[in-house]
Design an enzyme around this catalytic site. Structure first.
Site, PDB file in Angstrom:
ATOM      1  N   LYS A  42      -0.214   3.664  -2.646  1.00 25.71           N
ATOM      2  CA  LYS A  42      -1.257   4.694  -2.522  1.00 25.71           C
ATOM      3  C   LYS A  42      -0.669   6.100  -2.406  1.00 25.71           C
ATOM      4  CE  LYS A  42      -4.745   1.681  -0.404  1.00 25.71           C
ATOM      5  NZ  LYS A  42      -4.021   0.431  -0.180  1.00 25.71           N
ATOM      6  N   SER A 100      -5.577   3.330   4.558  1.00 29.88           N
ATOM      7  CA  SER A 100      -5.161   2.418   3.495  1.00 29.88           C
ATOM      8  C   SER A 100      -6.350   1.681   2.892  1.00 29.88           C
ATOM      9  CB  SER A 100      -4.121   1.423   4.020  1.00 29.88           C
ATOM     10  OG  SER A 100      -3.226   1.055   2.996  1.00 29.88           O
ATOM     11  N   LYS A 137       3.039   6.657   5.302  1.00 33.02           N
ATOM     12  CA  LYS A 137       2.193   5.644   4.663  1.00 33.02           C
ATOM     13  C   LYS A 137       2.713   4.272   5.038  1.00 33.02           C
ATOM     14  CE  LYS A 137      -1.243   4.222   2.397  1.00 33.02           C
ATOM     15  NZ  LYS A 137      -1.270   3.124   3.391  1.00 33.02           N
ATOM     16  N   SER A 169       0.794  -1.235   0.000  1.00 35.35           N
ATOM     17  CA  SER A 169       0.000   0.000   0.000  1.00 35.35           C
ATOM     18  C   SER A 169       0.822   1.280   0.000  1.00 35.35           C
ATOM     19  CB  SER A 169      -0.958   0.008   1.190  1.00 35.35           C
ATOM     20  OG  SER A 169      -2.036  -0.867   0.946  1.00 35.35           O
TER      21      SER A 169
END
Length: 335
Positions: free
Chosen positions: A115, A169, A274, A112
């Site tokens: 993203k 997420s 993140k 992820s």
């Protein structure tokens, strides 16, 4: 750039096959377990507890599949900070000085962390954040079959989708952002790869906007470049570091929380973050944070345990702080 060996490539193919069907050894062990369980059940008293039966069944669970980094032997790399991540990089955001490097050119699945590029492409396209997007069946995960609290039919603004994708997420939110890009999902993926090329991220490739695919790959070095670019957007800084957020989904108020525990820690000054996880990538984390008066970018890939990426970030912070009083910069560590 560190590529996987021929042996590791074959091993990866075997792992992929194992995810589709159980191995003969596993099936054999399962058959033995069933026979033993039947034999014990025949001789056991009728009042045998459900707890003991449950305890026996837990013994025969299949092992987790190894990550790409583990197959490539990267987890055996030793480093002065004893990090649990297979690859890591710490650099000064302002000067690009590398303070710590460990397998930083290894190309691995990034889960992820993908993203973050999704957010950059959406933000730089200047699409209206108040436009309402709808979650459709196309946004349902058919790669890993993960769940979501955003049911098909859920309507949220593009801004809310971006918020949930960065903070929690949310895979369906990220997919909807890509699908609702001008030209559709294919055009969005092209834009992701074009942005990577523009930034000089030569080790990076994207095939979809969520990170559920192990074919989304990059290196710690490239991801540090992405973090620096993403940090230039105030909205990404704000949305990625929100501790929690209440979202109106239909008639319900749903609480979403940040996947990074450190944003709730008052001893950290985090400007962007993140997280990411799929089995092929291990636990991943990128952050921009103020440490010892410096703006540092940190990247941790293929960490071994649920909280080990957090532990690695703490190890780096302790090392930087301990050396800050001695010199303006911590000594460089590479492996």
């Amino acid at each position: 750039m560190l590529y996987l060996s021929k042996f590791a490539t074959v091993a990866l193919a075997l792992v992929a096959l194992a995810t589709c069907m159980p191995s003969a050894a596993t099936e054999a062990a399962s058959g033995v377990a069933k026979k033993k369980h039947t034999a014990k059940s025949a001789s056991a008293p009728a009042h045998a507890s459900a707890r003991s039966i449950k305890r026996r069944s837990v013994m025969y669970t299949e092992p987790a599949h190894p990550s790409y980094g583990q197959i490539a032997g990267l987890r055996g790399t030793q480093d002065p900070l004893a990090l649990k991540s297979s690859a890591a990089l710490v650099l000064d955001q302002d000067t690009n000085e590398v303070l710590f490097s460990k397998n930083s050119e290894a190309v691995l699945p990034i889960a992820s962390l993908t993203k973050l590029m999704t957010a950059v492409v959406v933000t730089e396209a200047e699409l209206p954040l108040d436009e309402v997007l709808t979650i459709t069946q196309d946004d349902v995960d058919t790669e890993k079959h993960s769940g979501s609290r955003l049911r098909v039919g859920t309507q949220l603004t593009r801004g809310e989708m971006l918020h949930l994708a960065l903070m929690s997420s949310e895979n369906r939110a990220a997919h909807a952002l890509g699908r609702q890009y001008p030209g559709g999902l294919d055009a969005f993926v092209v834009a992701m790869n074009q942005k990577a090329q523009e930034l000089g991220m030569a080790d990076t490739r994207y095939v979809e906007p969520t990170g559920l695919s192990s074919r989304n790959q990059s290196s710690a070095r490239d991801l540090a470049t992405l973090v620096k670019a993403a940090h230039g957007h105030q909205i990404i800084r704000e949305l990625s570091t929100t501790p929690d957020h209440l979202v109106a989904i239909g008639k319900r108020q749903v609480q979403f929380r940040n996947t990074n525990l450190l944003v709730r820690n008052p001893t950290w000054d985090i400007g962007l973050q993140k997280t990411g996880y799929i089995s092929e990538a291990g636990r991943c984390l990128v952050m921009q944070a103020q440490l010892a008066g410096r703006k540092l970018i940190m990247v941790f890939l293929d960490s071994t345990g649920k909280y080990s990426r957090i532990g690695d970030a703490e190890r780096v912070r302790k090392w930087v702080n301990e050396n800050a009083s001695v010199a303006t910069a911590a000594p460089k560590l590479t492996s």
